[in-house]
Design an enzyme around this catalytic site. Sequence first.
Site, short mmCIF file in Angstrom:
data_model
loop_
_atom_site.label_atom_id
_atom_site.label_comp_id
_atom_site.label_asym_id
_atom_site.label_seq_id
_atom_site.Cartn_x
_atom_site.Cartn_y
_atom_site.Cartn_z
N GLY A 14 0.75 -1.26 0.00
CA GLY A 14 0.00 0.00 0.00
C GLY A 14 0.77 1.30 0.00
O GLY A 14 0.17 2.36 0.18
N SER A 20 1.33 8.22 1.84
CA SER A 20 0.74 6.93 2.25
C SER A 20 1.19 6.54 3.65
O SER A 20 2.38 6.68 3.99
CB SER A 20 1.18 5.81 1.31
N ILE A 21 0.26 6.00 4.42
CA ILE A 21 0.61 5.51 5.76
C ILE A 21 1.68 4.42 5.62
O ILE A 21 2.66 4.38 6.37
CB ILE A 21 -0.65 5.01 6.49
N TYR A 149 -10.97 2.08 9.92
CA TYR A 149 -11.51 3.42 10.21
C TYR A 149 -12.79 3.29 11.01
O TYR A 149 -13.52 2.29 10.86
CB TYR A 149 -11.75 4.17 8.88
N TYR A 159 -18.61 7.93 3.64
CA TYR A 159 -17.65 6.82 3.54
C TYR A 159 -18.28 5.63 2.82
O TYR A 159 -17.62 4.63 2.55
CB TYR A 159 -17.18 6.45 4.95
P1 NAI Z 1 -3.15 5.39 0.00
O1 NAI Z 1 -4.01 5.77 -1.14
O2 NAI Z 1 -1.79 5.94 0.04
O3 NAI Z 1 -3.08 3.78 0.13
C1 NAI Z 1 -4.07 2.91 -0.36
C2 NAI Z 1 -3.33 1.84 -1.13
O4 NAI Z 1 -4.18 0.75 -1.57
C3 NAI Z 1 -2.66 2.39 -2.39
O5 NAI Z 1 -1.25 2.20 -2.33
C4 NAI Z 1 -3.28 1.58 -3.50
O6 NAI Z 1 -2.43 1.40 -4.63
C5 NAI Z 1 -3.59 0.28 -2.78
N1 NAI Z 1 -4.51 -0.57 -3.53
C6 NAI Z 1 -5.70 -0.22 -4.08
N2 NAI Z 1 -6.21 -1.27 -4.77
C7 NAI Z 1 -5.32 -2.30 -4.64
C8 NAI Z 1 -5.29 -3.65 -5.11
N3 NAI Z 1 -6.27 -4.14 -5.87
N4 NAI Z 1 -4.23 -4.42 -4.79
C9 NAI Z 1 -3.21 -3.94 -4.03
N5 NAI Z 1 -3.19 -2.68 -3.54
C10 NAI Z 1 -4.23 -1.87 -3.85
O7 NAI Z 1 -3.96 5.85 1.31
P2 NAI Z 1 -3.80 5.52 2.87
O8 NAI Z 1 -4.64 6.50 3.56
O9 NAI Z 1 -2.37 5.39 3.22
O10 NAI Z 1 -4.53 4.11 2.99
C11 NAI Z 1 -3.98 2.98 3.61
C12 NAI Z 1 -5.02 2.28 4.46
O11 NAI Z 1 -5.37 3.12 5.57
C13 NAI Z 1 -6.34 1.96 3.73
O12 NAI Z 1 -6.82 0.70 4.15
C14 NAI Z 1 -7.25 3.07 4.24
O13 NAI Z 1 -8.62 2.73 4.16
C15 NAI Z 1 -6.77 3.14 5.68
N6 NAI Z 1 -7.19 4.33 6.43
C16 NAI Z 1 -6.98 5.57 5.89
C17 NAI Z 1 -7.43 6.70 6.55
C18 NAI Z 1 -7.29 8.05 5.93
O14 NAI Z 1 -7.97 8.99 6.35
N7 NAI Z 1 -6.39 8.22 4.95
C19 NAI Z 1 -8.11 6.61 7.86
C20 NAI Z 1 -8.23 5.26 8.37
C21 NAI Z 1 -7.79 4.17 7.65
#
Ligand code: NAI
Length: 272
Positions: A14, A20-21, A149, A159
């Site tokens: 991810g 990205s986290i 979340y 959401y």
């Molecule tokens: P991000 O957009 O940087 O990361 C999401 C990742 O999922 C991306 O790297 C993307 O390429 C990957 N992804 C999407 N479809 C995919 C697939 N089919 N196969 C493999 N990878 C795939 O955003 P973030 O915020 O770092 O998200 C990481 C996690 O944190 C997610 O589960 C998100 O729901 C969760 N989260 C995020 C919050 C926020 O406010 N940003 C709050 C709470 C949880």
Amino acid sequence: MPNLLAGKVGIISGALDERSIAWKVAQKAYAEGARFVLTNAPLAMRMGEINRLSEECEAPIIPADATSMEDLEKLFRGTQEHFGGKIDFVLHSIGMSTNIRKGKHYGELNYEWFQKTLDVSALSLHRMLAVAEKQDAFNEWGSVVALSYIAAQRAFLDYTDMSQAKAVLESIARSYGQRLGKLRKVRVNTISQSPTKTSAGTGISGFDAFYEYAERMSPLGNAPAEACADYCISLFSDLTRYVTMQNLMHDGGFSTTGISEEMVELLTNSKG
Ligand code: NAI
């Protein structure tokens, strides 16, 4: 305490860009002595940013669509081959909803996209763990963390279908945590993170309002991505060996706050 993850080997999914986290988790895991493989969807690789992280962390990249068993099998097999042994930690940091991307409100969700949301954002955790189990890929006392979340527990209409995906994700973490705990002494947890300004986060309509509301409600303020990464590292480390099957709130106190002084002031002033 440096080198919390010395000698540990893992998979970090991810990391899309610097926000990205997962990107922060990779940097901190590297600083704490871990070695790992980076993975993301082949489509996300095209942006190429992950190559920078790969160099910085001396981490090979194995692309894998998290909905493809074949890709995941290659990912877990390839990681073990690369490091010549089993795996100690996995970060699931994957989320995507076409309904959110296309701005569908809760009453007009497209069900094919809904299923895709569940597959990408929740069932992918089950797939990863099932592949790892079949390959007997985990070392004892391994640790798996997936990011969730609070919309899993409370209604946040913007959401949309991701709320259901997070509820399923947390449930899979509990069930698979029970199974892997017995089988391999491996723990599985979810971290429920504050709204965070990443690509996935800011793609949600009304995100700025979510963010500001949570910021004003949480006594410690919203937890930044870096702090979330610190929490992940603690869960991968040996300091948290008996924490499993939990949804761990990492939200500055948001989830147990009724109302805050800031909100009272804001609402009082808005009445003029
Ligand atoms: P991000 O957009 O940087 O990361 C999401 C990742 O999922 C991306 O790297 C993307 O390429 C990957 N992804 C999407 N479809 C995919 C697939 N089919 N196969 C493999 N990878 C795939 O955003 P973030 O915020 O770092 O998200 C990481 C996690 O944190 C997610 O589960 C998100 O729901 C969760 N989260 C995020 C919050 C926020 O406010 N940003 C709050 C709470 C949880």
